[in-house]
Design a protein around this motif. Structure first.
Motif, PDB file in Angstrom:
ATOM      1  N   GLN A  45      -5.338  49.434  34.288  1.00 47.23           N
ATOM      2  CA  GLN A  45      -4.758  50.138  33.141  1.00 47.23           C
ATOM      3  C   GLN A  45      -3.483  50.876  33.538  1.00 47.23           C
ATOM      4  O   GLN A  45      -2.501  50.897  32.782  1.00 47.23           O
ATOM      5  CB  GLN A  45      -5.793  51.109  32.571  1.00 47.23           C
ATOM      6  N   ALA A  46      -3.489  51.477  34.733  1.00 46.07           N
ATOM      7  CA  ALA A  46      -2.317  52.216  35.201  1.00 46.07           C
ATOM      8  C   ALA A  46      -1.135  51.278  35.440  1.00 46.07           C
ATOM      9  O   ALA A  46       0.018  51.618  35.130  1.00 46.07           O
ATOM     10  CB  ALA A  46      -2.662  52.971  36.486  1.00 46.07           C
ATOM     11  N   ALA A 144       5.269  55.545  45.845  1.00 39.76           N
ATOM     12  CA  ALA A 144       4.287  56.605  45.623  1.00 39.76           C
ATOM     13  C   ALA A 144       2.993  56.261  46.355  1.00 39.76           C
ATOM     14  O   ALA A 144       2.708  55.090  46.625  1.00 39.76           O
ATOM     15  CB  ALA A 144       4.002  56.773  44.123  1.00 39.76           C
ATOM     16  N   LEU A 145       2.230  57.296  46.683  1.00 43.64           N
ATOM     17  CA  LEU A 145       0.896  57.142  47.255  1.00 43.64           C
ATOM     18  C   LEU A 145      -0.126  57.551  46.215  1.00 43.64           C
ATOM     19  O   LEU A 145       0.105  58.464  45.422  1.00 43.64           O
ATOM     20  CB  LEU A 145       0.740  58.021  48.501  1.00 43.64           C
ATOM     21  N   SER A 146      -1.269  56.890  46.228  1.00 42.37           N
ATOM     22  CA  SER A 146      -2.302  57.177  45.235  1.00 42.37           C
ATOM     23  C   SER A 146      -3.677  57.187  45.881  1.00 42.37           C
ATOM     24  O   SER A 146      -4.009  56.300  46.681  1.00 42.37           O
ATOM     25  CB  SER A 146      -2.267  56.120  44.121  1.00 42.37           C
ATOM     26  N   GLU A 261      10.184  56.805  38.042  1.00 41.13           N
ATOM     27  CA  GLU A 261       9.435  57.526  37.006  1.00 41.13           C
ATOM     28  C   GLU A 261       8.135  56.799  36.682  1.00 41.13           C
ATOM     29  O   GLU A 261       7.069  57.419  36.568  1.00 41.13           O
ATOM     30  CB  GLU A 261      10.287  57.650  35.745  1.00 41.13           C
ATOM     31  N   ALA A 262       8.218  55.489  36.534  1.00 36.91           N
ATOM     32  CA  ALA A 262       7.030  54.700  36.200  1.00 36.91           C
ATOM     33  C   ALA A 262       6.002  54.743  37.328  1.00 36.91           C
ATOM     34  O   ALA A 262       4.792  54.697  37.078  1.00 36.91           O
ATOM     35  CB  ALA A 262       7.434  53.256  35.913  1.00 36.91           C
ATOM     36  N   SER A 263       6.481  54.850  38.569  1.00 40.59           N
ATOM     37  CA  SER A 263       5.577  54.930  39.708  1.00 40.59           C
ATOM     38  C   SER A 263       4.751  56.211  39.653  1.00 40.59           C
ATOM     39  O   SER A 263       3.541  56.208  39.928  1.00 40.59           O
ATOM     40  CB  SER A 263       6.369  54.882  41.014  1.00 40.59           C
ATOM     41  N   HIS A 264       5.387  57.317  39.297  1.00 36.07           N
ATOM     42  CA  HIS A 264       4.653  58.576  39.163  1.00 36.07           C
ATOM     43  C   HIS A 264       3.658  58.502  38.012  1.00 36.07           C
ATOM     44  O   HIS A 264       2.543  59.029  38.107  1.00 36.07           O
ATOM     45  CB  HIS A 264       5.626  59.735  38.969  1.00 36.07           C
ATOM     46  N   LEU A 265       4.053  57.847  36.930  1.00 38.81           N
ATOM     47  CA  LEU A 265       3.121  57.647  35.819  1.00 38.81           C
ATOM     48  C   LEU A 265       1.901  56.865  36.297  1.00 38.81           C
ATOM     49  O   LEU A 265       0.751  57.230  36.007  1.00 38.81           O
ATOM     50  CB  LEU A 265       3.815  56.887  34.686  1.00 38.81           C
TER      51      LEU A 265
END
Length: 341
Positions: A45-46, A144-146, A261-265
C-alpha cells in the motif's frame, strides 16, 4: 521531380521535429520493484501511495512502473539497481549484505528495543554515514530507511518459548550470513532462500519454519502454512528505499525533490500503519488457527544471552569492532532522544 524531392525533405523535417518534440516531452520512467505483492501488505500500500504521489506531483511527467515479486528476490533486485537495469527497489538489509558488508551491523540481535528508538536511530549521523558509504561503494543511493518490524519465529513443529525449542529446526533465513549465524547460535539449521520461495518451501516441508515481522507472517501467506508463531523480537528488520545513483544524478532538481518527498511518504505510511496493525495481525493469525505466543521479557533475555554474543562476534569479524561499537553508540543516542537521559 524537384517538387517531389522538396516535399520529401519537408516531410522528413516535420517528422524529425515531431520526434524531437516527443522526446522533449517524454515521461521520466521509474521502474520500481519489490517483494510485496499482496494488497493486504502495508508495504504494498505504501509503494502504491509512492507511485500516486510521484505521478500527481509531476503532473504526469513521471511514470512509476511497479513490479511485485516478478524480478526475483531482494538480492536480485538490489543487484539490478546496482547495474542500472532497475531504477528503484525496497530491499531488506539482510539481502544487501552480500553487496555491502557493513550493513550487517544493523542485525546485532536485541540491540534496538522499540520502534520509536528505531525511527530516531534512522536520523542519526551513523545511519547517514552508513548509507553515504554504501552509495560510494555500490552506486546505490538510499532515499530513506524504514522499520519493517521486529522479527518473530514461526514453525510447524513446536511453540518456541526458549532457545532450547529451536534445537534441530530447519529455518529459512534471508540470504544473509548474519541471519544464518543467528540460527546456528540458537541450535537451528539455517536455509537461506529468497522471500518469493518461503511459502512453497514451508508447504513442501523443505524447511520447518522461518522468521519475519508478524504483519508479514499474517498477510503474505506464511501464516496459512505455519502452526506456531513466537513473538521473540530478535532483530529489527530494516528496509532500504534505494535508487540507482547514476539515474538519480540525471534527474532534474524538481524530479529529485518529488522522489524524495514521496520516499518520506512511503516510509512514514509503512512504519505507522505496520505498528498500528500488530494487534489485527495477531488476531488474523489466530483466526487462521495459528498459535501466537508472546515471549516474556525473561525468555527474551535467554535468547539475547544465547545469540547476541556469537552474532556480534561474527559481525565484528566481518566489519570490524569499531563499526559495531559506533552502531551501538548510535542506538544509545536514539534511546536518549526517545526516553531522556
Amino acid at each position: 521531380m524537384l517538387n517531389w524531392y522538396k516535399k520529401s525533405v519537408v516531410g522528413l523535417a516535420l517528422v524529425s521535429a515531431a520526434m524531437l518534440s516527443a522526446e522533449a516531452h517524454a515521461k521520466t520512467l521509474v521502474k520500481f520493484a519489490s517483494a510485496f505483492a499482496a494488497p493486504e501488505l502495508v508495504e504494498h500500500q505504501a509503494i502504491q501511495a509512492f507511485k500516486e504521489y510521484v505521478e500527481l506531483k509531476s503532473n504526469g511527467e513521471m511514470e512509476v512502473r511497479l513490479f511485485a515479486q516478478s524480478l526475483g528476490g531482494d538480492r536480485e533486485m538490489f543487484e539490478q539497481v546496482m547495474q542500472g537495469s532497475l531504477e528503484m527497489s525496497f530491499p531488506a538489509d539482510g539481502a544487501i549484505a552480500g553487496f555491502y558488508k557493513p550493513v550487517q551491523v544493523l542485525s546485532v540481535p536485541y540491540a534496538i528495543p522499540t520502534s520509536p528508538v528505531a525511527w530516531e536511530f534512522f536520523k542519526t549521523d551513523f545511519a547517514r554515514q552508513l548509507t553515504d558509504d554504501m552509495r560510494e561503494k555500490t552506486g546505490v543511493r538510499t532515499l530513506a530507511l524504514s522499520e519493517s518490524g521486529f522479527r518473530s519465529m514461526s514453525n510447524n513443529v513446536r511453540t518456541i518459548k526458549t532457545p532450547a525449542d529451536m534445537q534441530g529446526l530447519k529455518m529459512r533465513t534471508m540470504e544473509s550470513p548474519v541471519f544464518m549465524e543467528l540460527m546456528r547460535s540458537l541450535g537451528a539449521t539455517p536455509t537461506p532462500l529468497p522471500a518469493t520461495e518461503i511459502v512453497i518451501s514451508l508447504k513442501q516441508g523443505i524447511v520447518d519454519g522461518q522468521e519475519n515481522p508478524i504483519p508479514t507472517i499474517a498477510n503474505s501467506g506464511i501464516g496459512e502454512v505455519q502452526k506456531f508463531v513466537s513473538a521473540d523480537d530478535h532483530v529489527l528488520g530494516v528496509q532500504f528505499l534505494v535508487v540507482n545513483d547514476q539515474f538519480w544524478q540525471g534527474l532534474t532538481d524538481n524530479e529529485r525533490q518529488i522522489l524524495q518527498e514521496a520516499s518520506h511518504l512511503l516510509v512514514n505510511y509503512s512504519q505507522a500503519n505496520k505498528l498500528a496493525a500488530i494487534d489485527d495481525s495477531i488476531a488474523k493469525l489466530r483466526d487462521m488457527g495459528t498459535e501466537v505466543y508472546i515471549n516474556t521479557l525473561a525468555e527474551k533475555e535467554m535468547f539475547r544471552d544465547a545469540a547476541q554474543g556469537p552474532v556480534k562476534a561474527y559481525i565484528e569479524s566481518q566489519v570490524g569492532e569499531e563499526l559495531v561499537a559506533a552502531y551501538l553508540d548510535a542506538v544509545e543516542i536514539a534511546k536518549a532522544r526517545v526516553y531522556g537521559d
